[in-house]
Write a protein that holds these residues in place. Structure first.
Motif, PDB file in Angstrom:
ATOM      1  N   THR A   2       0.932  -1.054   0.039  1.00 32.95           N
ATOM      2  CA  THR A   2      -0.006  -0.029  -0.101  1.00 32.95           C
ATOM      3  C   THR A   2       0.900   1.292   0.003  1.00 32.95           C
ATOM      4  OG1 THR A   2      -0.023  -0.064   2.427  1.00 32.95           O
ATOM      5  CG2 THR A   2      -1.837  -1.185   1.165  1.00 32.95           C
ATOM      6  N   ASN A  54      -2.243  -7.197   8.730  1.00 29.71           N
ATOM      7  CA  ASN A  54      -1.512  -6.008   7.954  1.00 29.71           C
ATOM      8  C   ASN A  54      -1.756  -5.919   6.343  1.00 29.71           C
ATOM      9  OD1 ASN A  54      -0.337  -8.191   6.698  1.00 29.71           O
ATOM     10  ND2 ASN A  54       2.071  -7.457   7.485  1.00 29.71           N
ATOM     11  N   ASP A  55      -1.188  -5.313   5.562  1.00 25.95           N
ATOM     12  CA  ASP A  55      -1.591  -4.927   4.188  1.00 25.95           C
ATOM     13  C   ASP A  55      -1.511  -6.484   3.597  1.00 25.95           C
ATOM     14  OD1 ASP A  55      -2.041  -2.471   4.848  1.00 25.95           O
ATOM     15  OD2 ASP A  55      -0.007  -1.909   4.319  1.00 25.95           O
ATOM     16  N   LYS A  60      -4.726  -6.447  -0.122  1.00 30.26           N
ATOM     17  CA  LYS A  60      -4.399  -5.032  -0.308  1.00 30.26           C
ATOM     18  C   LYS A  60      -5.211  -4.238   0.830  1.00 30.26           C
ATOM     19  CE  LYS A  60      -2.018  -4.598  -4.641  1.00 30.26           C
ATOM     20  NZ  LYS A  60      -1.960  -3.855  -5.840  1.00 30.26           N
TER      21      LYS A  60
END
Length: 534
Positions: free
Chosen positions: A276, A338-339, A534
């Motif tokens: 990201t 997390n991403d 994402k």
């Protein structure tokens, strides 16, 4: 001139067609492939038999992380002055990594299987199960009332989905090997190659007759009692049977990719989750995830979104209005992912990685898929050319720090021998220099910088095992048994939440703040296998 131009264009077109062979818009693969020999695979009367290409499938609970380049190491001041994580550019191959840390529930599956296949009727079997069991005494503290965790953390259902702790690096490795076997066993059952009633007959899952992934890949004939050979390699079995000169030894090798521990580079890359923060081909600037772990709005505003120690004597925050809500470990999905879609990369428990620890990462020797700790082995064959298997009575064990014995291989595994040990390769000491080997006789004690205490054990009259102190003068506790630990834990402050931070512990020692997660290699096209979250 015009005629020559047209002729040149036509000739170029013919040349392109003839050189390219079969057009393949996908840029790769085996569609419409034809060998330069003219033979087709599995052709009647032929001599080459192969499996049909299968599109790789992601294992449930695993997350695809597409590889790439990134800056490994710290971008902030080295507060502790360790100088062991200076920035360096690294390339990472695409890989799969566990969505969460391995939980108590998952690890108890492993212990349950060991108890079923190796019932505690003799001492060897008891050692197999006891050696794989986490050390619950890691919760002990002479100034804390932690009996509830010693007794219940692993066993009580309330902690089922908390990360398993008290597991040494060696135990984590044995778990990965067991998981590889069970995942392949189930996949082959679903294909009908293995009987789904396999476990209804205990004799078929014990000793050398039990299923082993390596035995299936390298010596499937040794599993004839449990493998249905008529279901193997259906594509080529007919053609092979029509040619009596071909020995029926081509078996399907389409199996689940081996489970393993992630390397240090893979773990840090996955923890950063830089997707990201990317604009087209470039990272806009490396950031540390821990800098934004406080919630900004809603009921999470001001709270930590990771299980971490907030300050001395503050593990969870104020009662009724907690900061992160957990005094010790937490459910592996308690905080946001997390991403990449990975949970617990910040806080909860620190995690074992594959690497042997050294203060310096030698990126000059290698800057792609870096790992320190490679040990190269060779499978052992007998005089008739068949692979030797570990028998019921020739098991070998290592001794853990708590005195229990952990098996090296289980009955039915293919035996191997070590042919090269690269743990010390270019690690900065004298033995890695050009002058190494000039001493005659005994090795110069000053030659090896990493001269940590040796591990020696004694057994008292009651059978208890104790580790003896090494009386020799030592200058470090780093050796080839020191393994890299990454990530912060419930006992750490924000400093260790930076994915670049590195620590180490002995591979035979468990702790109440260290767990692990599993990884797999990607089998197939790395760039088109899938997309990261994402």
């Amino acid at each position: 001139m015009k005629i020559n131009t047209i002729a040149l264009a036509v000739f170029s077109s013919i040349l392109l067609v003839s050189c390219s062979g079969v057009s393949n818009k996908s840029g790769g693969g085996t569609k419409n492939f034809q060998s330069l020999t003219g033979w087709k695979p599995n052709e009647k009367g032929g001599w080459y038999f192969t499996d049909k290409t299968e599109k790789p499938k992601a294992t449930p609970g695993m997350v695809f992380v597409q590889g790439g380049t990134f800056t490994m190491g710290a971008i902030k001041d080295d507060v502790l002055g360790e100088w062991n994580n200076t920035p360096k550019r690294m390339q990472v191959r695409s890989f799969m990594i566990g969505e969460t840390e391995v939980t108590n529930y998952e690890y108890k599956e492993y212990l349950s299987w060991l108890s079923y296949v190796f019932p505690p009727e003799n001492k060897v079997n008891r050692d197999i199960v006891a050696g794989a069991t986490p050390d619950s005494l890691v919760w002990g503290n002479k100034l804390s009332r932690n009996d509830i965790y010693i007794t219940n953390y692993l066993r009580h259902p309330s902690f089922n989905y908390y990360p398993v702790v008290g597991v040494s690096w060696v135990q984590a490795k044995r778990y990965c090997e067991w998981l590889t076997d069970r995942a392949n066993e189930k996949a082959l059952m679903d294909k009908g190659i293995l009987s789904k009633d396999l476990y209804s007959n205990p004799e078929m899952v014990k000793g050398q007759s039990r299923f082993s992934t390596e035995a299936y890949r390298y010596d499937p004939k040794s599993l004839q009692g449990i493998v249905d050979s008529t279901k193997l390699n259906k594509q080529s079995v007919t053609a092979r049977n029509e040619n009596p000169r071909i020995k029926p030894a081509t078996y399907s090798t389409s199996t689940v990719a081996d489970f393993r521990l992630p390397t240090e580079v893979e773990w840090e890359y996955a923890a950063l989750g830089l997707e990201t923060n990317r604009r087209y081909n470039k990272i806009k600037g490396k950031t540390n995830p821990y800098e934004s772990i406080r919630g900004a709005k809603g009921n999470q505003r001001g709270q930590y979104l990771a299980n971490v120690k907030n300050g001395r004597g503050d593990y969870s925050g104020l009662g009724g209005s907690t900061t992160d809500g957990n005094a010790i470990t937490s459910d592996v999905r308690f905080h946001p992912a997390n991403d990449f879609g990975l949970y617990g990369m910040l806080g909860n428990v620190s995690e074992w990685t594959e690497d042997v620890y050294r203060p310096i990462i030698d990126d000059e020797a290698n800057d792609i898929n870096y790992v320190r700790g490679n040990i190269y082995t060779r499978k052992i064959k007998n005089e008739s050319g068949k692979y030797q298997k570990v028998g019921d009575n020739d098991l070998e064990f290592d001794t853990l720090a708590d005195g229990s014995r952990i098996y090296r291989q289980l009955p039915g595994d293919i035996k191997y021998e070590i042919i090269d040990d690269a743990r010390n390769y270019r690690d900065g000491d004298y033995l890695s220099s050009l002058d190494a080997g000039m001493y005659w006789g005994e090795e110069d004690p000053k030659a090896n910088v990493y001269n940590a205490p040796t591990r020696k054990f004694r057994v008292d009259d009651s059978g208890r095992v104790y580790m003896e102190k090494d009386p020799t003068f030592r200058t470090t506790d780093i050796n080839d048994e020191s393994r890299v630990i990454k990530g912060g834990s419930w006992k750490d402050d924000l400093y260790y939440l930076d994915p670049a931070q590195r620590r180490y512990a002995n591979q035979f020692q468990g702790s109440n703040w260290v767990g692990f997660r599993v990884a797999q290699d990607v089998l197939g096209e790395e760039s088109t296998f899938g997309k990261s979250k994402k």
